[in-house]
Design an enzyme around this catalytic site. Structure first.
Site, short mmCIF file in Angstrom:
data_model
loop_
_atom_site.label_atom_id
_atom_site.label_comp_id
_atom_site.label_asym_id
_atom_site.label_seq_id
_atom_site.Cartn_x
_atom_site.Cartn_y
_atom_site.Cartn_z
N GLN A 42 58.55 4.02 10.46
CA GLN A 42 57.73 3.04 11.14
C GLN A 42 58.45 2.47 12.37
OE1 GLN A 42 54.52 2.38 10.31
NE2 GLN A 42 54.34 0.93 12.01
N LYS B 134 48.93 2.61 4.85
CA LYS B 134 49.15 4.07 4.79
C LYS B 134 49.36 4.50 3.34
CE LYS B 134 51.06 4.02 9.43
NZ LYS B 134 52.27 3.74 10.23
N ASP C 56 54.01 12.23 12.80
CA ASP C 56 53.80 11.26 13.89
C ASP C 56 53.70 11.98 15.25
OD1 ASP C 56 53.53 8.52 13.56
OD2 ASP C 56 55.66 8.22 13.10
N1 GUN Z 1 54.11 1.74 14.99
C1 GUN Z 1 52.89 1.54 15.57
N2 GUN Z 1 52.17 2.67 15.56
C2 GUN Z 1 52.95 3.62 14.97
C3 GUN Z 1 52.76 5.01 14.69
O1 GUN Z 1 51.72 5.62 14.97
N3 GUN Z 1 53.80 5.62 14.06
C4 GUN Z 1 54.96 4.99 13.76
N4 GUN Z 1 55.93 5.68 13.18
N5 GUN Z 1 55.17 3.71 14.04
C5 GUN Z 1 54.17 3.04 14.63
#
Ligand code: GUN
Length: 294
Positions: A96, A52, A119
């Site tokens: 995350q 990211k 998110d």
């Molecule tokens: N862990 C796995 N996929 C995601 C996501 O799309 N967002 C977040 N914050 N954590 C994740």
């Protein structure tokens, strides 16, 4: 053999659109900023956070990577989130998932300003998705799956979509998104999960089967109707001593046998994964545009 739905190529198309928008924002003195918070050292989470951050830099976005130790207490994490809510250079905040066990994840999500919740996990944004209110943020993996279907020319309206898995990150919001009225929606959606009876019977009735159950190669040929479109959300690390890194990435779908029956299918890696990041970037650019529009 089925048509391969290439997530990497479709993500590139999304980035080409975003680059134009980012250039416009920068001309008016605005740079979209994303903060990604990682608590602990889960190797898969660490890899996602790195991707990211790298993508933000590639696109010229402001990227803030906050890596906190595994024993960070709840109040400390809440304080960091509040600081980010008040930081004018940050338009999107992502914590995350999954955090360490002692963290109350729902409380952390509720602390994020819904206008920065790229998110789409905050109750306000989930409510907007449920109500069909387009002003909220939609979770990135569901958005990526929908875009893959649209870009591959798959008819969603009226189709029977079976979603395998009911997580808050994928299954539930994806079902809401695909049954929403209008473009990219209007599907007949069934959600099945680990406790469902007659699971194979239901998945075999799918025109579009989306696997998000988190179990390597769970979906076999017997689960799939001839000609169905199959989207594989799973990214599972399976031990493989023959590989230098010691593991292989495997989806929730047994690709070799299912691709013999499906009309189109996503690969792992290179299917849904790149689209999730592309949609996160798109949500961040949108958060920036909306924050300064008023
Ligand atoms: N862990 C796995 N996929 C995601 C996501 O799309 N967002 C977040 N914050 N954590 C994740």
């Amino acid at each position: 053999m089925s048509h391969l739905i290439e997530g990497r190529a479709i993500a590139e198309k999304v980035y080409a659109e975003l680059r134009g928008e980012i250039a416009e924002l920068k001309k008016s003195g605005r740079t979209p900023g994303l903060a990604v918070v990682l608590v602990g050292d889960n190797p898969a989470s660490r890899a996602y956070v790195r991707s990211k951050d790298k993508m933000c830099r590639d696109l010229g976005l402001h990227s803030l990577k906050l890596e906190l130790p595994a024993d960070t207490i709840q109040d400390e994490l809440l304080a960091r989130v509040r600081d980010l809510n008040n930081d004018r250079a940050i338009h999107g905040i992502l914590v995350q998932s999954p955090p360490p066990k002692h963290i109350d994840e729902a409380a952390i999500i509720r602390a994020i300003d819904p206008a920065k919740d790229v998110d789409g996990f905050h109750p306000v944004n989930i409510a907007k998705l449920t109500l069909g209110d387009d002003s909220g943020f939609v979770p990135c993996t569901p958005l990526g799956c929908q875009r893959l279907l649209i870009e591959s020319g798959t008819e969603i309206a009226g189709a029977h979509v079976v979603v395998l898995g009911r997580s808050m990150i994928v299954g539930k919001p994806l079902a809401l998104l695909l049954m929403r009225k209008g473009k990219g929606g209007d599907a007949t959606v069934t959600v099945v999960h680990s406790r469902s009876q007659r699971l194979a019977e239901i998945t075999r009735s799918a025109d579009i089967l989306i696997a998000a159950i988190g179990q390597p190669e769970f979906v076999r040929a017997e689960h799939v109707r001839d000609g169905a479109v199959v989207i594989d959300v799973g990214i599972n690390r399976v031990d493989d001593p023959t590989m230098e890194r010691g593991y292989q990435l495997v989806g929730d779908v047994a690709f070799a046998e299912v691709s013999e029956k499906a009309s189109a299918i996503t690969p792992v890696p290179g299917g849904v994964g790149p689209m999730t990041i592309a949609m996160l970037m798109a949500n961040t650019v949108r958060a920036c545009r909306q924050s300064t529009a008023s």
